[in-house]
Design a protein around this motif. Sequence first.
Motif, short mmCIF file in Angstrom:
data_model
loop_
_atom_site.label_atom_id
_atom_site.label_comp_id
_atom_site.label_asym_id
_atom_site.label_seq_id
_atom_site.Cartn_x
_atom_site.Cartn_y
_atom_site.Cartn_z
N VAL A 147 0.96 -1.15 -0.16
CA VAL A 147 0.04 -0.02 -0.02
C VAL A 147 0.89 0.99 0.08
N PHE A 148 0.61 2.19 -0.81
CA PHE A 148 1.39 3.48 -0.94
C PHE A 148 0.40 4.48 -1.28
N ALA A 149 0.81 5.58 -1.10
CA ALA A 149 0.13 7.01 -1.53
C ALA A 149 0.61 7.29 -2.91
N PHE A 150 -0.51 8.04 -3.59
CA PHE A 150 0.04 8.68 -5.05
C PHE A 150 -1.29 9.12 -5.46
N GLY A 151 -0.81 10.32 -5.93
CA GLY A 151 -2.01 11.28 -6.36
C GLY A 151 -3.35 11.58 -5.57
N GLY A 152 -3.10 11.62 -4.26
CA GLY A 152 -4.00 12.11 -3.05
C GLY A 152 -4.77 10.89 -2.78
N LYS A 153 -4.40 9.55 -3.27
CA LYS A 153 -5.22 8.61 -2.82
C LYS A 153 -4.31 7.30 -2.51
N TYR A 154 -4.78 6.32 -1.83
CA TYR A 154 -3.91 5.07 -1.69
C TYR A 154 -3.93 4.07 -2.75
N LEU A 155 -2.86 3.67 -3.06
CA LEU A 155 -2.90 2.51 -4.24
C LEU A 155 -2.28 1.11 -3.61
N ILE A 156 -2.76 0.14 -4.21
CA ILE A 156 -2.47 -1.23 -4.01
C ILE A 156 -1.37 -1.78 -5.04
N ALA A 157 -0.27 -2.27 -4.72
CA ALA A 157 0.37 -3.12 -5.87
C ALA A 157 0.65 -4.44 -5.70
N VAL A 158 0.43 -5.26 -6.32
CA VAL A 158 0.36 -6.71 -5.90
C VAL A 158 0.75 -7.44 -7.47
N ALA A 159 1.49 -8.64 -7.04
CA ALA A 159 1.93 -9.45 -8.24
C ALA A 159 1.08 -10.70 -8.58
N ASN A 160 0.91 -11.11 -9.82
CA ASN A 160 -0.03 -12.32 -9.92
C ASN A 160 0.96 -13.07 -10.83
N GLN A 161 0.37 -14.59 -10.80
CA GLN A 161 1.05 -15.59 -11.55
C GLN A 161 1.11 -15.30 -13.13
#
Lengths: 501, 509
Positions: free
Chosen positions: B336-350
């Motif tokens: 979870v991290f902040a970007f452009g005034g909102k929180y985003l989630i980054a996650v990787a998939n198979q």
Amino acid sequence: MGWSADWITDGGDSQRTHWQKDEKLISPATAKNIKLLWKLQLDSKPRVMTNLYTALITNRVTTKSGPKQVALVAGVTDKLFAIDADTGTLLWTKQFSSTSGDYSPIQDGSILCPGGQTATPYIEPTATPGKYTILAVSGDGLLHQLNLADGEDIKPPSKFVPPGGKIWALNVVKGVIYTHTSQGCGGNPNVAYAYDLATDKVGSWGPAGGGMWGRTGPAVSPTTGAMYTGTGDGQWHPEDGVYGNGIVGLKQDPESKQLKLYDYFGPPNAAWLVKRDLDAQVTPVIFNYKGKELMVSGSKECRLWLMDTAAIGGDDHRTDLYTTPTFCNEDVNFASAGIWGSLATWVDAKGTRWVLSPFWGPKDSRFDVPVTNGPVTKGGVMAFKVEESGGKYKLAPAWMSRDLDQGEPPVVANGVVFTYASGEATAQAYVDVGLQDTSQRRIPASTHSTLYALDAETGKELWSSGNDIKSWLHFGELSVANGRVYIGTWDGILYCYGIKK
Amino acid sequence: MSHLTYRLIIGMAAAGIASAQFGGGPAWNVAGGDAQRTSWVRTDPKISAAEMQKPGFRLLWKVKVNNDARQDYSLSQAVEFPRYIGYRGFRSLAFFGGASNNSVAIDTDLGRIEWAHHFDGALPNGTATCPGGTIAGVSRPTPLTDNPLGTVQAGRAATHALSAVGEPHEGAVQVTQFFRAGGASGRGPRAPAAYGSNAVFALSADGLLHLEYVSNGEESEAPIRFLPANANASGLIFNETDVYVSTKNSCGGAPNAVWGIDLLSPEKKVYSWKTNGGSVVGTAFGTDGTVYASTGDGDYSPAAFSDSVVALDRKTLAMKDFFSPAKSAFTTSPMVFAFGGKYLIAVANQDGHIYLLDAASPGGADHRTPLASIAASVTTGELATWEANGTRWILAPVSGGKSAVAAFKVVDAGGKPSLQAAWVSRDMTVPQTPAIVNGVIFAVSGGDAQHPAVLYALDGATGRDVWNSGATMTSYARTGVSGGSSQLYLGTHDSTVYAFGFPLVPTGE
């Protein structure tokens, strides 16, 4: 009696040698005969863990009832007590009237900043034989000058230091009173002070670093005329004018009366001392050796630094003559370990110069000392010989005392080392909560002090007070004069041990 | 008082130079560094891109810990307590979980074991999927809020030595205005300690939660039943009142789930959210307390939440929202991290992508729509992120065509976040989760039985090598590096802890 001795300042003299050169009655041969001569419950109650300060002894004071040997004791609640040292009876009591702050007894409060009178006074001889002036500073920061004979003011009190601060034992040389403060008590900065008695001007200098809390106050060099002190817990950045965790020499400007930086030494590992809270807080001791004036100080890290007062840190201010290995505090603790207090030095009949250091906690397992007197787990005294070969100086380990329940500053008298186990609970942090330095924990956990006489050549125990003393002592010092040893405890009792003449 | 005389001994202006001595900012409290699992240490007094160009960064010490690996699990990622005042003194400590039911604390200044504790209880016969043991990592109290890791930049004192003299009978000049009072020890009155503030949290093979004193490793209370025995647990984290962990591979009969335990409740209430399908790969927390979990492959039906990223209520673990692009396992924990005034989630998939999600609505209305994605195969470690000069970066240990660390930029594309490939590092063997310290990337080539682990320092802007540990380490590693206060720690499969960094101070040892 063809001789007499005084103990007019904490540590015995301005160099803080803790060496009673004029003792004749007590010796290694007679120490076994030491007895409790008297004890006196003084009307002095503690402020947190502090109560009585070092007894100052003047052998022949002219009083209204004739010449007397007087023991002067200061109490934290702004009191002075003068006692007939021969009989253990009270001569007079002085209660300072505070102009700022309430310095009545308290049990709960800041251990570090008890408030009230925090410094051992000084007894200044006058030009008139038998007449002495007490110099004392009350909790409101006023300097008092009183007649030792009767406790009456010689001069009106004069402003000296900010109220509520924590000054340490006064040192007086050539009409200048030196002291320093620590722990930022009373909201005051940590500053060294010089009161000029001729002009009543006060010079000050602050290291912008740690507090200066050498228990016996500053040492003053007869050679350089500077006062020296450790600068406690603070950063060492002399390039920015910040002098924490080092040793500074400060000198009064004879014209302006300002106190100015004269010399300084920063241990090469000063930053480590800061990180682990291993303050440089040991009152230095100054002495002559082979034509040089040397100085020794140390820290909670449990090393001693041997310095030349001609340039205590060498050209780069970071190079002393010699640094000992750590002889205690292998665990690198900030409490209950390391050197706490002040040192002693003396010269034996063969001309050997000794330096003695008290310490808390067990001996460092990596440190070798030729003579031991049993395992040490709680503290002791470590003795070193000063040696020089080819211009290289050294503090050579000589002996280690028996175990002391916190090894406290020694005093040397005629081949006998007096020291005491304080019995004070010194832990400041605990397994479950970490730091919690409260009197509610420490006072009940403290036990009782024990006074010891040791052979100064070997450290062998010659005598002890056993369980005679019923209370303990926080940050105290001993005094020795005329066959008597004095120790005042937390419960307000002054004990006098010695050999009956 | 009048006509005061002040005189500066040294008239230097206060310097704002960072000082190395005073660590003690928010610390690497948990696997991934913080509750958002960013692995980002914002500041450091010594580690920087410029300083890494100079000599000095090196192996500081190594310590062999009494611990046996179980399968690929040996020592957990290190968790820090950079300035602890304990009964043995001031300490900078690092804590590790050891797979064979151990926890250990190391004095990171001296490289000395401060304490070691072995948990009672039987260890199962482990398998690759169910190794058993203390494998969930350890945790110190970890705030949910944005908690920028990094050493407090104490700086040089804002004052300097002063000399003064007062007027006759007026006492000393009050120089309070120039010096701060209270000394420098930082040992003044303290607020009451929060629950767990003096504890390290660890989970033993038998599923019991242990609260160990930071000071000596002894347990402050009886172990607390948390999970079934022999679960395959990961991502242990304590924040304020509750401990969370996730389970995978249905080991020990434990369902694949996110688990919580309310330590302030009288009954130590355990609650959980079960996937009813695949494993829980890992968790991360939003600053509002939302628990995000990614799941592996499994039953893909309305009754199950395999192959998903779910948002859970912190106190009940009830599901609030989810994202599932297709029946394909996620391979990393959410981050979870902040970007452009909102929180985003980054996650990787198979499926070979990194997905970017809106933390407020993962997957959008249809639960299938990410904000963005980019091709990347991430199977050997977790993601990391940092921000520099207004650019948000994501790092991934990638494998497939090239095993390395890859960097991506999060950019604004017409008001919508997007991902751009930026650089790929040198080749690495089984790359582990990278860490970012003050703009410097520390990447671990995990190695294997034939190739010991190597720590690399990479330039954050280009991925170019700036330093490596060479042949220092003699075993492989299956965790990412962690640290702060100018030191990095890595435990290898042979239970050796290595510390790299700039020496903080000469200790005199």
